[in-house]
Design a protein around this motif. Structure first.
Motif, short mmCIF file in Angstrom:
data_model
loop_
_atom_site.label_atom_id
_atom_site.label_comp_id
_atom_site.label_asym_id
_atom_site.label_seq_id
_atom_site.Cartn_x
_atom_site.Cartn_y
_atom_site.Cartn_z
N ALA A 64 15.11 -55.49 3.80
CA ALA A 64 15.57 -55.65 5.19
C ALA A 64 14.47 -55.25 6.16
O ALA A 64 14.23 -55.95 7.15
N LEU A 65 13.80 -54.14 5.90
CA LEU A 65 12.71 -53.69 6.77
C LEU A 65 11.60 -54.74 6.82
O LEU A 65 11.11 -55.08 7.90
N GLU A 66 11.24 -55.26 5.66
CA GLU A 66 10.19 -56.27 5.59
C GLU A 66 10.56 -57.50 6.43
O GLU A 66 9.75 -57.99 7.22
N LEU A 67 11.78 -57.96 6.26
CA LEU A 67 12.21 -59.16 6.99
C LEU A 67 12.36 -58.90 8.48
O LEU A 67 12.05 -59.78 9.30
N ILE A 68 12.80 -57.71 8.86
CA ILE A 68 12.90 -57.38 10.28
C ILE A 68 11.51 -57.36 10.92
O ILE A 68 11.30 -57.94 11.99
N LEU A 69 10.56 -56.71 10.26
CA LEU A 69 9.19 -56.66 10.79
C LEU A 69 8.58 -58.06 10.90
O LEU A 69 7.98 -58.41 11.93
N LEU A 70 8.72 -58.86 9.85
CA LEU A 70 8.16 -60.21 9.87
C LEU A 70 8.83 -61.07 10.94
O LEU A 70 8.16 -61.85 11.63
N THR A 71 10.13 -60.92 11.11
CA THR A 71 10.84 -61.68 12.14
C THR A 71 10.39 -61.26 13.53
O THR A 71 10.17 -62.11 14.40
N LEU A 72 10.23 -59.96 13.75
CA LEU A 72 9.76 -59.49 15.06
C LEU A 72 8.35 -59.98 15.37
O LEU A 72 8.08 -60.44 16.48
N ILE A 73 7.46 -59.86 14.40
CA ILE A 73 6.08 -60.33 14.60
C ILE A 73 6.08 -61.82 14.92
O ILE A 73 5.43 -62.28 15.86
N THR A 74 6.84 -62.58 14.14
CA THR A 74 6.91 -64.03 14.33
C THR A 74 7.49 -64.37 15.70
O THR A 74 6.94 -65.20 16.43
N TYR A 75 8.59 -63.73 16.05
CA TYR A 75 9.23 -64.01 17.34
C TYR A 75 8.30 -63.69 18.51
O TYR A 75 8.14 -64.50 19.43
N ILE A 76 7.69 -62.51 18.47
CA ILE A 76 6.82 -62.10 19.57
C ILE A 76 5.63 -63.05 19.71
O ILE A 76 5.30 -63.50 20.81
N ALA A 77 4.98 -63.36 18.59
CA ALA A 77 3.80 -64.24 18.65
C ALA A 77 4.17 -65.66 19.09
O ALA A 77 3.48 -66.24 19.92
N LEU A 78 5.25 -66.20 18.54
CA LEU A 78 5.63 -67.56 18.91
C LEU A 78 6.13 -67.63 20.35
O LEU A 78 5.90 -68.62 21.05
N ARG A 79 6.79 -66.60 20.79
CA ARG A 79 7.24 -66.58 22.19
C ARG A 79 6.03 -66.48 23.13
O ARG A 79 5.99 -67.16 24.16
N PHE A 80 5.07 -65.65 22.75
CA PHE A 80 3.86 -65.52 23.55
C PHE A 80 3.11 -66.85 23.63
O PHE A 80 2.59 -67.23 24.67
N LYS A 81 3.07 -67.57 22.51
CA LYS A 81 2.37 -68.87 22.45
C LYS A 81 3.24 -70.02 22.97
O LYS A 81 2.80 -71.17 22.98
N LYS A 82 4.49 -69.71 23.31
CA LYS A 82 5.45 -70.71 23.80
C LYS A 82 5.71 -71.82 22.77
O LYS A 82 5.77 -73.00 23.11
N THR A 83 5.84 -71.40 21.51
CA THR A 83 6.12 -72.35 20.43
C THR A 83 7.25 -71.84 19.54
O THR A 83 7.16 -71.86 18.32
N LEU A 84 8.33 -71.37 20.17
CA LEU A 84 9.46 -70.85 19.40
C LEU A 84 10.09 -71.90 18.48
O LEU A 84 10.82 -71.54 17.56
N SER A 85 9.81 -73.15 18.71
CA SER A 85 10.36 -74.20 17.84
C SER A 85 9.83 -74.07 16.41
O SER A 85 10.42 -74.63 15.48
N ARG A 86 8.76 -73.31 16.19
CA ARG A 86 8.20 -73.11 14.84
C ARG A 86 8.85 -71.93 14.10
O ARG A 86 8.47 -71.65 12.97
#
Length: 172
Positions: A64-86
């Motif tokens: 759960a910790l691993e998936l939460i961290l990976l999801t947060l990293i992914t969300y933050i980076a994709l939101r910053f890049k404006k590519t949440l569709s990925r």
């Protein structure tokens, strides 16, 4: 249901290629079913690590910790890049490659636990092999981040390494 299983098999095939650094997340189907099937499989493989030192709750907590961290990293980076569709494809790639790499490393772990230091040269080999798998896992993670976030190799390697350090610090 049969369609979703076929789609998941395609997803696993691409994830296997990603573990060989020969594919990227954009080749995955944009399907939540792939994430769910991969997560459930990853959880089942993870539960094979239960032993005297690791309980079911510990393993589930680590996953759960691993998936939460990976999801947060992914969300933050994709939101910053404006590519949440990925987001779905990226999470499918991260969970699928973790499933494959954990499945590969499981026999090594079981060998180490079963060996109990009986053969020192075998133990050293197992340690080197474990270190190699950690670095390979970081390389795969870096590739996924690089392709999904559209960033350079150095930046994706730093994100991967910092994720690894943060995860290790939290579980210790």
């Amino acid at each position: 249901m049969n369609y979703h299983l076929k789609q998941w098999m395609q997803c696993l095939k691409q994830c296997a290629k990603m573990t060989l650094l020969a594919s990227s997340p954009e080749r995955l189907p944009n399907s939540l079913h792939c994430i769910v099937f991969s997560f459930m499989s990853y959880l089942l493989v993870g539960l094979m690590l239960v032993n005297v030192q690791r309980s079911y709750s510990t393993i589930i907590g680590h996953i759960a910790l691993e998936l939460i961290l990976l999801t947060l990293i992914t969300y933050i980076a994709l939101r910053f890049k404006k590519t949440l569709s990925r987001m779905v494809q990226t999470l499918s790639a991260l969970i699928g490659t973790n499933l494959i790499l954990t499945s590969i490393s499981l026999p090594i772990y079981l060998l180490v636990v079963g060996n109990n230091g009986a053969n020192e040269s075998l133990t050293q080999f197992e340690i080197y092999l474990s270190i190699a798998l950690i670095f390979w896992n970081l390389a795969v993670l870096s590739l996924i981040f690089k392709r999904a976030f559209g960033i350079g190799t150095l930046a994706s390697a730093m994100i991967s390494f910092n994720y690894f350090l943060l995860y290790q610090l939290i579980i210790v």
